[in-house]
Design a protein around this motif. Structure first.
Motif, mmCIF file in Angstrom:
data_model
loop_
_atom_site.group_PDB
_atom_site.id
_atom_site.type_symbol
_atom_site.label_atom_id
_atom_site.label_comp_id
_atom_site.label_asym_id
_atom_site.label_seq_id
_atom_site.Cartn_x
_atom_site.Cartn_y
_atom_site.Cartn_z
ATOM 1 N N CYS A 121 0.829 -1.209 0.000
ATOM 2 C CA CYS A 121 0.000 0.000 0.000
ATOM 3 C C CYS A 121 0.865 1.261 0.000
ATOM 4 C CB CYS A 121 -0.932 -0.006 1.209
ATOM 5 S SG CYS A 121 -2.282 -1.193 1.082
ATOM 6 N N SER A 122 1.951 1.237 0.728
ATOM 7 C CA SER A 122 2.841 2.401 0.754
ATOM 8 C C SER A 122 3.479 2.643 -0.605
ATOM 9 C CB SER A 122 3.928 2.210 1.816
ATOM 10 O OG SER A 122 3.368 2.120 3.109
ATOM 11 N N GLU A 123 3.865 1.561 -1.294
ATOM 12 C CA GLU A 123 4.444 1.696 -2.622
ATOM 13 C C GLU A 123 3.407 2.188 -3.626
ATOM 14 O OE1 GLU A 123 7.862 0.997 -3.842
ATOM 15 O OE2 GLU A 123 7.885 1.624 -1.742
ATOM 16 N N LEU A 124 2.181 1.705 -3.507
ATOM 17 C CA LEU A 124 1.109 2.201 -4.366
ATOM 18 C C LEU A 124 0.918 3.698 -4.162
ATOM 19 C CD1 LEU A 124 -1.458 -0.706 -3.939
ATOM 20 C CD2 LEU A 124 -0.554 0.072 -6.141
ATOM 21 N N GLU A 125 0.878 4.117 -2.913
ATOM 22 C CA GLU A 125 0.705 5.539 -2.611
ATOM 23 C C GLU A 125 1.875 6.369 -3.144
ATOM 24 O OE1 GLU A 125 -2.021 5.494 1.435
ATOM 25 O OE2 GLU A 125 0.154 5.663 1.619
ATOM 26 N N ASN A 127 3.463 5.903 -5.686
ATOM 27 C CA ASN A 127 3.310 6.018 -7.133
ATOM 28 C C ASN A 127 2.003 6.692 -7.528
ATOM 29 O OD1 ASN A 127 5.504 4.398 -8.882
ATOM 30 N ND2 ASN A 127 5.295 3.430 -6.867
ATOM 31 N N GLY A 128 1.322 7.290 -6.551
ATOM 32 C CA GLY A 128 0.146 8.088 -6.846
ATOM 33 C C GLY A 128 -1.165 7.347 -6.872
ATOM 34 N N PHE A 129 -1.190 6.100 -6.394
ATOM 35 C CA PHE A 129 -2.419 5.312 -6.439
ATOM 36 C C PHE A 129 -3.116 5.276 -5.081
ATOM 37 C CE2 PHE A 129 0.018 3.744 -10.024
ATOM 38 C CZ PHE A 129 -0.936 3.770 -11.031
ATOM 39 N N TYR A 130 -4.437 5.192 -5.136
ATOM 40 C CA TYR A 130 -5.244 5.078 -3.926
ATOM 41 C C TYR A 130 -5.261 3.598 -3.536
ATOM 42 C CZ TYR A 130 -8.905 6.453 -0.626
ATOM 43 O OH TYR A 130 -9.610 6.733 0.516
ATOM 44 N N ALA A 131 -4.674 3.280 -2.384
ATOM 45 C CA ALA A 131 -4.441 1.887 -2.000
ATOM 46 C C ALA A 131 -5.466 1.401 -0.981
ATOM 47 C CB ALA A 131 -3.035 1.734 -1.421
ATOM 48 N N GLY A 132 -5.712 0.103 -0.996
ATOM 49 C CA GLY A 132 -6.588 -0.525 -0.010
ATOM 50 C C GLY A 132 -6.223 -1.977 0.183
ATOM 51 N N ILE A 133 -6.856 -2.599 1.184
ATOM 52 C CA ILE A 133 -6.574 -3.994 1.528
ATOM 53 C C ILE A 133 -7.885 -4.777 1.563
ATOM 54 C CG2 ILE A 133 -5.564 -5.576 3.235
ATOM 55 C CD1 ILE A 133 -4.074 -3.047 4.361
ATOM 56 N N TYR A 134 -7.878 -5.947 0.937
ATOM 57 C CA TYR A 134 -9.018 -6.876 1.002
ATOM 58 C C TYR A 134 -8.655 -8.056 1.885
ATOM 59 C CZ TYR A 134 -12.062 -10.760 -0.425
ATOM 60 O OH TYR A 134 -12.933 -11.833 -0.417
ATOM 61 N N ALA A 135 -9.567 -8.460 2.743
ATOM 62 C CA ALA A 135 -9.402 -9.685 3.534
ATOM 63 C C ALA A 135 -10.770 -10.093 4.063
ATOM 64 C CB ALA A 135 -8.421 -9.483 4.682
ATOM 65 N N ASN A 136 -10.909 -11.355 4.432
ATOM 66 C CA ASN A 136 -12.171 -11.784 5.037
ATOM 67 C C ASN A 136 -12.175 -11.449 6.531
ATOM 68 O OD1 ASN A 136 -10.901 -13.956 6.511
ATOM 69 N ND2 ASN A 136 -10.949 -15.195 4.646
ATOM 70 N N LEU A 137 -13.341 -11.604 7.144
ATOM 71 C CA LEU A 137 -13.507 -11.186 8.541
ATOM 72 C C LEU A 137 -12.506 -11.867 9.463
ATOM 73 C CD1 LEU A 137 -15.256 -9.528 10.562
ATOM 74 C CD2 LEU A 137 -16.664 -11.594 10.822
ATOM 75 N N ASP A 138 -12.284 -13.163 9.277
ATOM 76 C CA ASP A 138 -11.340 -13.896 10.130
ATOM 77 C C ASP A 138 -9.935 -13.320 10.010
ATOM 78 O OD1 ASP A 138 -10.326 -16.286 11.699
ATOM 79 O OD2 ASP A 138 -9.279 -16.592 9.790
ATOM 80 N N TRP A 139 -9.526 -13.005 8.786
ATOM 81 C CA TRP A 139 -8.189 -12.453 8.613
ATOM 82 C C TRP A 139 -8.076 -11.070 9.220
ATOM 83 C CZ3 TRP A 139 -3.392 -13.482 6.073
ATOM 84 C CH2 TRP A 139 -3.190 -14.852 5.839
ATOM 85 N N TRP A 140 -9.099 -10.237 9.068
ATOM 86 C CA TRP A 140 -9.044 -8.915 9.690
ATOM 87 C C TRP A 140 -8.959 -9.014 11.210
ATOM 88 C CZ3 TRP A 140 -7.285 -5.068 7.322
ATOM 89 C CH2 TRP A 140 -7.613 -4.764 6.014
ATOM 90 N N ASN A 141 -9.702 -9.924 11.781
ATOM 91 C CA ASN A 141 -9.745 -10.025 13.248
ATOM 92 C C ASN A 141 -8.545 -10.753 13.837
ATOM 93 O OD1 ASN A 141 -12.149 -8.636 13.561
ATOM 94 N ND2 ASN A 141 -13.411 -10.490 13.399
ATOM 95 N N ASN A 142 -8.011 -11.752 13.117
ATOM 96 C CA ASN A 142 -7.025 -12.641 13.724
ATOM 97 C C ASN A 142 -5.637 -12.639 13.083
ATOM 98 O OD1 ASN A 142 -8.960 -13.793 15.634
ATOM 99 N ND2 ASN A 142 -9.887 -14.769 13.830
ATOM 100 N N HIS A 143 -5.494 -12.062 11.899
ATOM 101 C CA HIS A 143 -4.199 -12.091 11.216
ATOM 102 C C HIS A 143 -3.685 -10.695 10.852
ATOM 103 C CE1 HIS A 143 -4.480 -16.471 10.798
ATOM 104 N NE2 HIS A 143 -5.734 -16.288 10.407
#
Length: 322
Positions: A121-125, A127-143
């Motif tokens: 995400c930092s590298e995307l930013e 280079n001028g890009f709007y960055a984001g992260i996709y993950a499922n609920l378990d990954w957001w909560n536990n990983h």
């Protein structure tokens, strides 16, 4: 409150009729560009072109397979290259999950997964890009439950009637069993609670000017024949050059010190096969605007600025060492 209906797609969805998708009420799409380090999705280029044709706002996502720092850098570099090849008006997401067990089998730690998300995400930013992260609920909560990732937009997958993630999020993948009239098959469906098209174009991300207009853009990455039309030794003028044979940064001719050069090497089957003047940059058939043949015959006396050790390619030896 903004609530836009979208889909996310990859080559697994086959050849999509985007006219049907648009008529079915879909308001945006997130397209898989690639996965690993580094494989391009086989439908990426077509999906991008079709979304642009039907005026469907779209973003991109890259499915991550990373166990080392080197792989992390390779992934981010490749993803950014593909982001630069088109005009996304939605974010560019890194997809962090382990649907096939690859990360578990390679003993990838949660700390590494967080590091990969933050770095990409930092590298995307940068280079001028709007960055984001996709993950499922378990990954957001536990990983991925790290405060270092809180500044990036989050796309949460929870296939349910309610999203129970407790931290702020901007997009929600609410089903993998979505249906659109006229489309045969299931689709991942999403809600966006941000009008990203308006935000990204007005703020000047992803290559847009702050007034929402698109700047001069480099030619899109296209597929070229295995045998390009020009040869080593041809003198060509060009609209601009890339810094790598497979993409890299695009420099229009107005930003270059030279406007023409000699083809000194060809990498067959690549997107930009012609190396200009040994190391200046790479061109393809689309950007060549003039060509003069530099054909010679046996017995001609020539000067040169380098030689190869093999007629088929080999290594260049500069004239000073010949």
């Amino acid at each position: 409150m903004t609530k836009l209906l979208g889909i996310d797609v990859s080559e697994h969805n086959g050849v999509i009729n985007w006219d049907t998708i648009k008529k079915g009420g879909i308001e945006f799409a997130i397209i898989r560009s690639s996965y690993g380090h580094f494989v391009e999705d086989r439908q990426f280029r077509r999906n991008v072109k079709e979304c642009e044709r039907v005026h469907m706002p779209y973003g991109l996502y890259h499915y991550s397979y990373v166990a080392t720092d080197q792989e992390m850098r390779e992934e981010a570099s490749g993803f950014i290259r593909l982001c630069k090849s088109c005009k996304p008006s939605y974010p560019c997401f890194i997809d962090m999950e382990d649907a096939d067990g690859w990360k578990a089998s390679h003993h990838v730690s949660d700390a590494m997964n967080v590091k990969v998300c933050y770095y990409t995400c930092s590298e995307l930013e940068a280079n001028g890009f709007y960055a984001g992260i996709y993950a499922n609920l378990d990954w957001w909560n536990n990983h991925l439950n790290s405060s270092t990732l809180d500044r990036f937009d989050k796309w949460v997958a929870q296939w349910a009637s309610v999203n129970t993630y407790t931290k702020p999020y901007q997009m929600w993948q609410f089903t993998s069993d979505g249906r659109v009239d006229g489309y045969t098959g299931r689709l991942d469906m999403d809600y966006s609670f941000v009008d990203y098209e308006k935000l990204i174009t007005s703020m000047g991300f992803n290559g847009y000017h702050k007034d929402g207009n698109k700047p001069e853009n480099h030619p899109p990455i296209t597929t070229h024949p295995a045998r390009p039309r020009y040869s080593v030794g041809d003198k060509i003028a060009f609209k601009g050059l890339w810094t790598q044979s497979n993409g890299g940064n695009w420099y229009p001719v107005k930003n270059l010190a030279i406007k023409e050069g000699i083809i000194t090497k060809i990498l067959y089957g690549t997107q930009h096969p012609y190396l200009i003047n040994h190391n200046v940059g790479w061109a393809n058939d689309d950007v060549v605007i003039h060509q003069e043949s530099n054909r010679f015959k046996i017995g001609d006396k020539v000067s040169f600025d380098g030689l190869w050790t093999k007629a088929t390619a080999g290594y260049i030896i500069q004239a000073a060492h010949c």
